[in-house]
Design an enzyme around this catalytic site. Structure first.
Site, short mmCIF file in Angstrom:
data_model
loop_
_atom_site.label_atom_id
_atom_site.label_comp_id
_atom_site.label_asym_id
_atom_site.label_seq_id
_atom_site.Cartn_x
_atom_site.Cartn_y
_atom_site.Cartn_z
CD GLN A 129 -28.29 11.42 41.48
OE1 GLN A 129 -28.70 12.52 41.11
NE2 GLN A 129 -27.94 11.12 42.56
CG HIS A 138 -30.16 11.48 36.44
ND1 HIS A 138 -29.44 12.53 35.87
CD2 HIS A 138 -30.62 12.03 37.48
CE1 HIS A 138 -29.44 13.72 36.75
NE2 HIS A 138 -30.43 13.20 37.51
NE ARG A 149 -33.23 17.30 34.99
CZ ARG A 149 -33.32 17.05 36.30
NH1 ARG A 149 -34.16 17.33 37.11
NH2 ARG A 149 -32.24 16.39 36.92
NE ARG A 204 -25.80 15.11 39.83
CZ ARG A 204 -26.94 15.52 39.46
NH1 ARG A 204 -28.13 15.31 39.87
NH2 ARG A 204 -27.07 16.03 38.29
CG ASP A 223 -35.68 7.79 41.27
OD1 ASP A 223 -35.74 8.71 41.91
OD2 ASP A 223 -35.28 7.74 40.06
CB CYS A 238 -31.32 10.35 42.68
SG CYS A 238 -33.13 9.85 42.10
N1 CP Z 1 -31.15 14.11 41.58
C1 CP Z 1 -31.70 15.16 40.81
O1 CP Z 1 -31.21 15.21 39.46
O2 CP Z 1 -32.27 15.98 41.12
P1 CP Z 1 -32.87 17.16 40.49
O3 CP Z 1 -34.11 16.68 39.69
O4 CP Z 1 -33.41 18.34 41.71
O5 CP Z 1 -31.99 17.86 39.48
N1 NVA Z 2 -36.43 9.01 38.15
C1 NVA Z 2 -36.24 10.49 38.76
C2 NVA Z 2 -34.96 11.23 38.85
C3 NVA Z 2 -35.17 12.43 39.39
C4 NVA Z 2 -33.76 13.12 39.74
C5 NVA Z 2 -37.27 11.62 37.74
O1 NVA Z 2 -37.00 11.29 36.37
O2 NVA Z 2 -37.93 12.21 38.04
#
Ligand code: CP
Ligand code: NVA
Length: 317
Positions: free
Chosen positions: A140, A137, A110, A304, A235, A276
């Site tokens: 997701q 992502h 990440r 997930r 989101d 998400c």
């Molecule tokens: N949806 C998602 O990726 O959540 P987190 O940021 O908690 O991993």
């Molecule tokens: N768009 C959001 C997704 C979180 C899972 C972010 O990047 O924070």
């Protein structure tokens, strides 16, 4: 094949949902559903395999679902925070990736920059999985498609509406994924480059849609986007990448894009509500909708785990 899970194993990276063909997305969705129904089928499927979880940003779902998936499959997950690491500080990204490849069987990262993720992948001899970048992502979206498939028994021919931040990792992966599998997608977001999906994504998604027969719309009117939708998705307006100082302006721009009961009422009667998570209740979504019977947000979170088991099995040899 040691495990009769029925997935074609392949050593590859998963940096974008476009790394999979439509057929492979559907295969993972169906295997995710199977893993959920019969988890014991995956017991020991990755015995003694190690996954490095390299994170630059916080996470609840992604970190836990990968860790638990590895544990339940008889393997291990090692969490490594970028802030504690040597990467890009004391040693190059390339050296980091080469060293990790000597210890681990796969790496999930990440990381803000998609380019950095690509650089890690270029220098890794193990599969690299995108656990969220500012651009995409894809894990997701696999869980989201699994959730829609569980509820609607199909994906092709459905209409998904995304309302809110268009220039967003989840939105980009949904645009790519939906256009690959033949699902219509309407995105409603405020006007301007800052809030709209990146042009490259729209252009590429339109090319996929031409092949799959799906329809893509980028609109400014949320009511128009959700009309006839089988699922309505939103989101956060303040993604991990957004500096806190932009909050005031963004809340103003996004306010007309809140998913509330009135807006949900314009979608199909049995439309799903999707997010998400993490959600900012009272901003992009109201309690009334996220806690309603139409909401599948907890299924998305749970899925997930299941779909990533199928993904990990596919990638780790
Ligand atoms: N949806 C998602 O990726 O959540 P987190 O940021 O908690 O991993
Ligand atoms: N768009 C959001 C997704 C979180 C899972 C972010 O990047 O924070």
């Amino acid at each position: 094949m040691l495990f009769d899970i029925g997935i074609q194993r392949e050593k590859m990276h998963f940096l974008s949902i476009t790394d999979l063909k439509a057929k492979e997305i559907m295969e993972l969705v169906k295997k995710g559903i199977e893993a959920k129904k019969r988890p014991s089928k995956y017991d020991n499927a990755l015995k003694n395999k190690n996954l490095l979880i390299l994170f630059e940003m916080p996470s609840l779902r992604t970190r836990l679902s990968f860790e638990v998936a590895m544990n339940q499959m008889g393997g291990h997950a090692v969490y490594y925070s970028i802030s504690e690491s040597t990467i890009g500080k004391k040693e190059s990204i390339a050296d980091f990736a080469r060293v990790v490849s000597r210890y681990c069987d796969a790496l999930t990262a990440r990381i803000h920059s998609q380019k950095t993720l690509e650089k890690i992948a270029e220098n890794s001899s193990i599969p690299v999985i995108n656990a969220l970048t500012s651009f995409e992502h894809p894990c997701q979206v696999l869980a989201d498609f699994m959730t829609i498939y569980e509820k609607k028994r199909k994906l092709e021919g459905l209409k998904l509406a995304f309302v809110g931040d268009g220039n967003n990792n989840v939105t980009h992966s949904l645009l790519y994924g939906a256009s690959l599998i033949g699902m219509d997608i309407s995105v409603a977001c405020p006007a301007g480059k800052t809030f709209s999906p990146q042009e490259k994504v729209v252009k590429e998604a339109r090319a996929f849609a031409k092949r799959s027969g799906s329809k893509i719309e980028i609109l400014r009117n949320p009511a128009q986007a959700v009309k006839g939708a089988d699922a309505v998705y939103t989101d956060t307006w303040m993604s991990y990448r957004i500096p806190a100082k932009e909050k005031k302006n963004r809340l103003k721009a996004f306010r007309p894009f809140q998913v509330n009961k009135k807006l949900m009422g314009k979608a199909k009667k049995n439309a799903l509500f999707m997010h998400c998570l993490p959600a900012s209740r009272g901003y992009e979504i109201t309690d009334e909708v996220i806690d309603s019977r139409q909401s599948v947000v907890l299924d998305e979170a749970e899925n997930r785990l299941h779909v990533q088991k199928a993904l990990l099995f596919k990638l780790i040899k």
